[in-house]
Scaffold this active site. Structure first.
Site, short mmCIF file in Angstrom:
data_model
loop_
_atom_site.label_atom_id
_atom_site.label_comp_id
_atom_site.label_asym_id
_atom_site.label_seq_id
_atom_site.Cartn_x
_atom_site.Cartn_y
_atom_site.Cartn_z
N ASN A 112 0.87 -1.20 -0.05
CA ASN A 112 0.10 0.07 -0.11
C ASN A 112 0.98 1.28 -0.04
O ASN A 112 2.21 1.16 0.53
CB ASN A 112 -0.77 -0.23 1.20
CG ASN A 112 -1.86 1.08 1.36
OD1 ASN A 112 -2.25 1.69 0.30
ND2 ASN A 112 -1.92 1.65 2.60
N HIS A 114 0.64 5.27 1.43
CA HIS A 114 0.01 6.07 2.23
C HIS A 114 0.56 7.41 2.48
O HIS A 114 1.92 7.52 2.86
CB HIS A 114 -0.09 5.29 3.47
CG HIS A 114 -0.79 5.92 4.60
ND1 HIS A 114 -2.26 6.11 4.60
CD2 HIS A 114 -0.32 6.95 5.56
CE1 HIS A 114 -2.67 6.65 5.63
NE2 HIS A 114 -1.66 7.28 6.11
N SER A 141 4.76 6.82 2.41
CA SER A 141 5.37 5.58 2.82
C SER A 141 4.57 4.74 2.04
O SER A 141 3.47 4.60 1.63
CB SER A 141 4.96 5.29 4.32
OG SER A 141 5.17 6.44 5.08
N ASP A 150 -2.83 0.60 8.02
CA ASP A 150 -1.62 1.36 7.70
C ASP A 150 -0.45 1.11 8.77
O ASP A 150 0.47 1.77 8.98
CB ASP A 150 -1.89 3.02 7.89
CG ASP A 150 -3.08 3.23 6.83
OD1 ASP A 150 -2.80 2.76 5.70
OD2 ASP A 150 -3.89 4.24 7.25
C1 GAR Z 1 -2.45 8.87 -3.01
O1 GAR Z 1 -1.75 9.83 -2.43
C2 GAR Z 1 -2.26 7.71 -2.05
O2 GAR Z 1 -1.10 7.93 -1.06
C3 GAR Z 1 -3.51 7.88 -1.07
O3 GAR Z 1 -4.63 8.17 -2.08
C4 GAR Z 1 -3.94 9.11 -3.16
C5 GAR Z 1 -4.48 8.26 -4.33
O4 GAR Z 1 -4.23 9.10 -5.49
N1 GAR Z 1 -3.92 6.77 -0.49
C6 GAR Z 1 -4.48 6.63 0.70
O5 GAR Z 1 -4.78 7.97 1.55
C7 GAR Z 1 -4.80 5.41 1.48
N2 GAR Z 1 -4.85 5.46 2.84
P1 GAR Z 1 -4.32 8.46 -7.04
O6 GAR Z 1 -5.60 7.83 -7.14
O7 GAR Z 1 -4.23 9.80 -7.90
O8 GAR Z 1 -3.33 7.64 -7.04
#
Ligand code: GAR
Length: 215
Positions: A112, A114, A141, A150
């Protein structure tokens, strides 16, 4: 020397899919020895599914709202993922909390990304918390997924400085810029067999191993 088969990759998303796009681009540049076989979203009509279709990758929606329980949703999710016999399952902005049963099914091959410097700010609204707390640095991360939200072993992080005029939106942009470099890098380690997940023999504690070193 015989060339090892490319790793089979399934990516799970819930939205825009900019990290997915970074992975698609990295794959087409040959930056990792893997093949994204399918992109699965728990939300219909999201842009990430269009990105997959444009790259000729199977784009599938398993809409969690269409199931009467979390376990029936996850049963269908597992069935869909397992058709592709993935070596690695990549969560890229996948915003459903997975049960320990599902995590156990993919333990050691599910990762994942995060948007925080874990173990700081698990869960939602990480950028807002960074601003509210006046943090001077922030980051993202990549970690192996375990049953603790997480909380699995961290594989790699990228840091940014937080400036006085940063807003949630500027932080999203700066963090995602880092993520788009970091995630393909981690996937390349995994595909090259340099990265492993391990349960420590005596304590059962989960840890990540890169090039033989405990991270
Ligand atoms: C990313 O920034 C990722 O780190 C976050 O969602 C965004 C997705 O963007 N993930 C989380 O918050 C998971 N807990 P994307 O759809 O443009 O890749």
């Amino acid at each position: 020397m015989t060339q090892e088969a490319k790793k089979s990759i399934v990516v799970l998303i819930s939205g825009n899919g900019s990290n997915l796009q970074a992975l698609i681009d990295a794959q087409s540049q040959g930056l990792f020895h893997g093949n994204i076989q399918a992109v699965i979203s728990n939300k219909p009509k999201v842009f990430g599914l269009e990105r997959a279709e444009s790259a000729n990758i199977d784009a599938i929606c398993v809409d969690h709202t269409q199931f009467d329980s979390k376990s029936s949703f996850e049963k269908q999710l597992i069935k869909t993922i397992d058709q592709y016999q993935p070596d690695i399952v990549i969560l890229a902005g996948f915003m459903r909390i997975l049960s320990s049963d599902l995590v156990q099914h993919y333990l050691g091959k599910i990762i994942n990304i995060h948007p925080s410097l874990l173990p700081k700010y698990k869960g939602l609204h990480t950028h807002r918390q960074v601003l509210e707390n006046g943090d001077k640095e922030h980051g993202t991360s990549v970690h192996f997924v375990t049953a603790e939200l997480d909380g699995g072993p961290i594989i790699a992080q990228r840091r940014i400085d937080v400036e006085a005029d940063d807003t949630e939106q500027t932080l999203v942009e700066k963090i995602q810029q880092q993520e788009h470099q970091l995630y393909p890098q981690v996937v390349s380690w995994f595909c090259a067999g340099q990265l492993q997940f391990e349960l420590e023999q005596n304590t059962g504690a989960a840890r990540a191993i890169l090039n033989g070193e405990i991270l």
